[in-house]
Motif scaffolding. Structure first.
Motif, PDB file in Angstrom:
ATOM      1  N   ARG A  79      68.569 -20.163 -17.165  1.00 55.01           N
ATOM      2  CA  ARG A  79      69.764 -19.353 -17.406  1.00 55.01           C
ATOM      3  C   ARG A  79      69.496 -17.866 -17.214  1.00 55.01           C
ATOM      4  NH1 ARG A  79      71.876 -16.164 -20.972  1.00 55.01           N
ATOM      5  NH2 ARG A  79      74.101 -16.102 -21.363  1.00 55.01           N
ATOM      6  N   ASP A  80      68.337 -17.397 -17.675  1.00 51.07           N
ATOM      7  CA  ASP A  80      68.011 -15.974 -17.611  1.00 51.07           C
ATOM      8  C   ASP A  80      66.533 -15.824 -17.251  1.00 51.07           C
ATOM      9  OD1 ASP A  80      67.719 -13.254 -17.897  1.00 51.07           O
ATOM     10  OD2 ASP A  80      68.585 -13.161 -19.903  1.00 51.07           O
ATOM     11  N   PRO A  81      66.210 -15.870 -15.967  1.00 49.83           N
ATOM     12  CA  PRO A  81      64.807 -15.886 -15.528  1.00 49.83           C
ATOM     13  C   PRO A  81      63.990 -14.656 -15.908  1.00 49.83           C
ATOM     14  CG  PRO A  81      66.284 -16.456 -13.716  1.00 49.83           C
ATOM     15  CD  PRO A  81      67.149 -16.002 -14.858  1.00 49.83           C
ATOM     16  N   GLU A  82      64.626 -13.588 -16.344  1.00 53.14           N
ATOM     17  CA  GLU A  82      63.885 -12.372 -16.709  1.00 53.14           C
ATOM     18  C   GLU A  82      63.759 -12.186 -18.223  1.00 53.14           C
ATOM     19  OE1 GLU A  82      65.685  -9.104 -14.664  1.00 53.14           O
ATOM     20  OE2 GLU A  82      65.093  -9.869 -12.705  1.00 53.14           O
ATOM     21  N   ALA A  83      64.251 -13.128 -19.009  1.00 53.57           N
ATOM     22  CA  ALA A  83      64.291 -12.946 -20.459  1.00 53.57           C
ATOM     23  C   ALA A  83      62.926 -13.114 -21.138  1.00 53.57           C
ATOM     24  CB  ALA A  83      65.288 -13.912 -21.097  1.00 53.57           C
ATOM     25  N   LEU A  84      62.139 -14.075 -20.721  1.00 52.14           N
ATOM     26  CA  LEU A  84      60.865 -14.331 -21.384  1.00 52.14           C
ATOM     27  C   LEU A  84      59.768 -13.546 -20.683  1.00 52.14           C
ATOM     28  CD1 LEU A  84      58.996 -15.706 -23.390  1.00 52.14           C
ATOM     29  CD2 LEU A  84      59.060 -17.753 -21.946  1.00 52.14           C
ATOM     30  N   LEU A  85      59.237 -12.553 -21.411  1.00 57.52           N
ATOM     31  CA  LEU A  85      58.189 -11.696 -20.873  1.00 57.52           C
ATOM     32  C   LEU A  85      56.834 -12.154 -21.392  1.00 57.52           C
ATOM     33  CD1 LEU A  85      59.988  -8.291 -21.484  1.00 57.52           C
ATOM     34  CD2 LEU A  85      59.809  -9.535 -19.332  1.00 57.52           C
ATOM     35  N   LEU A  86      55.874 -12.213 -20.489  1.00 59.66           N
ATOM     36  CA  LEU A  86      54.521 -12.623 -20.834  1.00 59.66           C
ATOM     37  C   LEU A  86      53.557 -11.473 -20.586  1.00 59.66           C
ATOM     38  CD1 LEU A  86      54.404 -16.112 -19.053  1.00 59.66           C
ATOM     39  CD2 LEU A  86      55.250 -15.561 -21.345  1.00 59.66           C
ATOM     40  N   ALA A  87      52.665 -11.239 -21.515  1.00 57.42           N
ATOM     41  CA  ALA A  87      51.589 -10.272 -21.333  1.00 57.42           C
ATOM     42  C   ALA A  87      50.316 -11.062 -21.052  1.00 57.42           C
ATOM     43  CB  ALA A  87      51.416  -9.409 -22.582  1.00 57.42           C
ATOM     44  N   GLU A  88      49.619 -10.652 -20.000  1.00 59.22           N
ATOM     45  CA  GLU A  88      48.385 -11.324 -19.621  1.00 59.22           C
ATOM     46  C   GLU A  88      47.277 -10.299 -19.414  1.00 59.22           C
ATOM     47  OE1 GLU A  88      50.075 -15.154 -17.167  1.00 59.22           O
ATOM     48  OE2 GLU A  88      49.819 -13.260 -16.077  1.00 59.22           O
ATOM     49  N   ARG A  89      46.099 -10.696 -19.778  1.00 57.34           N
ATOM     50  CA  ARG A  89      44.905  -9.894 -19.512  1.00 57.34           C
ATOM     51  C   ARG A  89      43.898 -10.848 -18.876  1.00 57.34           C
ATOM     52  NH1 ARG A  89      43.707  -6.564 -24.246  1.00 57.34           N
ATOM     53  NH2 ARG A  89      44.805  -4.929 -23.143  1.00 57.34           N
ATOM     54  N   ASP A  90      43.439 -10.496 -17.692  1.00 57.08           N
ATOM     55  CA  ASP A  90      42.515 -11.366 -16.942  1.00 57.08           C
ATOM     56  C   ASP A  90      43.092 -12.772 -16.790  1.00 57.08           C
ATOM     57  OD1 ASP A  90      40.615  -9.283 -16.685  1.00 57.08           O
ATOM     58  OD2 ASP A  90      39.816  -9.761 -18.672  1.00 57.08           O
ATOM     59  N   SER A  91      44.391 -12.839 -16.499  1.00 58.11           N
ATOM     60  CA  SER A  91      45.117 -14.098 -16.286  1.00 58.11           C
ATOM     61  C   SER A  91      45.186 -14.980 -17.525  1.00 58.11           C
ATOM     62  CB  SER A  91      44.524 -14.882 -15.115  1.00 58.11           C
ATOM     63  OG  SER A  91      44.589 -14.122 -13.936  1.00 58.11           O
ATOM     64  N   VAL A  92      44.896 -14.419 -18.696  1.00 61.03           N
ATOM     65  CA  VAL A  92      44.991 -15.159 -19.957  1.00 61.03           C
ATOM     66  C   VAL A  92      46.207 -14.650 -20.714  1.00 61.03           C
ATOM     67  CG1 VAL A  92      43.867 -15.607 -22.176  1.00 61.03           C
ATOM     68  CG2 VAL A  92      42.506 -15.527 -20.076  1.00 61.03           C
ATOM     69  N   LEU A  93      47.054 -15.571 -21.164  1.00 65.31           N
ATOM     70  CA  LEU A  93      48.240 -15.200 -21.925  1.00 65.31           C
ATOM     71  C   LEU A  93      47.814 -14.594 -23.258  1.00 65.31           C
ATOM     72  CD1 LEU A  93      51.326 -15.223 -22.184  1.00 65.31           C
ATOM     73  CD2 LEU A  93      51.137 -17.550 -23.117  1.00 65.31           C
ATOM     74  N   THR A  94      48.261 -13.357 -23.506  1.00 63.55           N
ATOM     75  CA  THR A  94      47.903 -12.668 -24.742  1.00 63.55           C
ATOM     76  C   THR A  94      49.110 -12.350 -25.616  1.00 63.55           C
ATOM     77  OG1 THR A  94      47.978 -10.514 -23.641  1.00 63.55           O
ATOM     78  CG2 THR A  94      45.836 -11.635 -23.735  1.00 63.55           C
ATOM     79  N   GLY A  95      50.332 -12.384 -25.041  1.00 65.81           N
ATOM     80  CA  GLY A  95      51.511 -12.050 -25.834  1.00 65.81           C
ATOM     81  C   GLY A  95      52.795 -12.464 -25.151  1.00 65.81           C
ATOM     82  N   THR A  96      53.851 -12.574 -25.952  1.00 68.94           N
ATOM     83  CA  THR A  96      55.173 -12.944 -25.448  1.00 68.94           C
ATOM     84  C   THR A  96      56.258 -12.183 -26.197  1.00 68.94           C
ATOM     85  OG1 THR A  96      55.576 -14.715 -27.065  1.00 68.94           O
ATOM     86  CG2 THR A  96      54.428 -15.335 -25.028  1.00 68.94           C
ATOM     87  N   VAL A  97      57.398 -12.051 -25.558  1.00 68.92           N
ATOM     88  CA  VAL A  97      58.621 -11.650 -26.240  1.00 68.92           C
ATOM     89  C   VAL A  97      59.786 -12.174 -25.396  1.00 68.92           C
ATOM     90  CG1 VAL A  97      58.926  -9.360 -25.154  1.00 68.92           C
ATOM     91  CG2 VAL A  97      59.854  -9.798 -27.440  1.00 68.92           C
ATOM     92  N   ILE A  98      60.821 -12.633 -26.064  1.00 67.15           N
ATOM     93  CA  ILE A  98      62.061 -12.982 -25.386  1.00 67.15           C
ATOM     94  C   ILE A  98      62.994 -11.799 -25.556  1.00 67.15           C
ATOM     95  CG2 ILE A  98      64.051 -14.529 -25.287  1.00 67.15           C
ATOM     96  CD1 ILE A  98      62.229 -16.726 -26.472  1.00 67.15           C
ATOM     97  N   ALA A  99      63.455 -11.258 -24.437  1.00 67.50           N
ATOM     98  CA  ALA A  99      64.364 -10.108 -24.421  1.00 67.50           C
ATOM     99  C   ALA A  99      65.713 -10.593 -23.895  1.00 67.50           C
ATOM    100  CB  ALA A  99      63.796  -8.993 -23.537  1.00 67.50           C
ATOM    101  N   GLY A 100      66.545 -11.081 -24.802  1.00 64.33           N
ATOM    102  CA  GLY A 100      67.829 -11.659 -24.420  1.00 64.33           C
ATOM    103  C   GLY A 100      68.963 -10.653 -24.498  1.00 64.33           C
ATOM    104  N   PHE A 101      69.907 -10.808 -23.605  1.00 70.57           N
ATOM    105  CA  PHE A 101      71.093  -9.944 -23.596  1.00 70.57           C
ATOM    106  C   PHE A 101      72.299 -10.801 -23.256  1.00 70.57           C
ATOM    107  CE2 PHE A 101      73.902  -6.793 -21.353  1.00 70.57           C
ATOM    108  CZ  PHE A 101      74.206  -6.031 -22.464  1.00 70.57           C
TER     109      PHE A 101
END
Length: 139
Positions: A43-65
């Motif tokens: 539905r919203d391909p840009e809503a879920l943001l992933l933070a990665e360091r060295d290709s390892v997932l380190t953080g997330t946030v869903i930014a919904g509007f």
């Protein structure tokens, strides 16, 4: 922070994110499953943001509007990567998304008992509206 990369989640990321949330996030939601995440990303391909360091997932946030309200959900940083600016970088990326979409205020859903998260949101400039039990910030 130059080695931190923030990107949008894609459908192949779902299982990795669900596992990440089991390790890094407090509590679960009824939509924390493969189908719920697939609906979000479709539905919203840009809503879920992933933070990665060295290709390892380190953080997330869903930014919904929804066209009226900007909402942040599932801000989570892996315990091994906390206190390194990852949450701040994710919130900045979410707020840039909100502004680009015309948002004027960000709302955050934060577990009542998660005191560590309360400090994070306050440090990011959000304030608590007790009558709604949510955290808000004018953008």
């Amino acid at each position: 922070m130059s080695d931190l990369h923030i990107r949008h989640a894609t459908l192949p990321d779902i299982d990795t994110v669900l596992q990440f949330w089991r390790e890094a996030a407090e509590g679960t939601s009824i939509s924390d499953d493969h189908d719920g995440m697939a609906r979000l990303i479709t539905r919203d391909p840009e809503a879920l943001l992933l933070a990665e360091r060295d290709s390892v997932l380190t953080g997330t946030v869903i930014a919904g509007f929804d066209g009226w309200r900007c909402s942040a959900y599932r801000l989570a940083v892996h315990p091994d990567h906390r206190r390194q600016g990852i949450a701040t970088a994710l919130l900045e990326a979410a707020e840039q998304r909100f502004l680009a979409l015309g948002g004027r205020r960000g709302d955050a859903m934060v577990l009542e008992a998660n005191e560590r998260a309360h400090h994070t949101w306050a440090a990011a400039g959000y304030h608590r509206e007790d009558h709604w039990r949510r955290w808000v910030k004018p953008l």
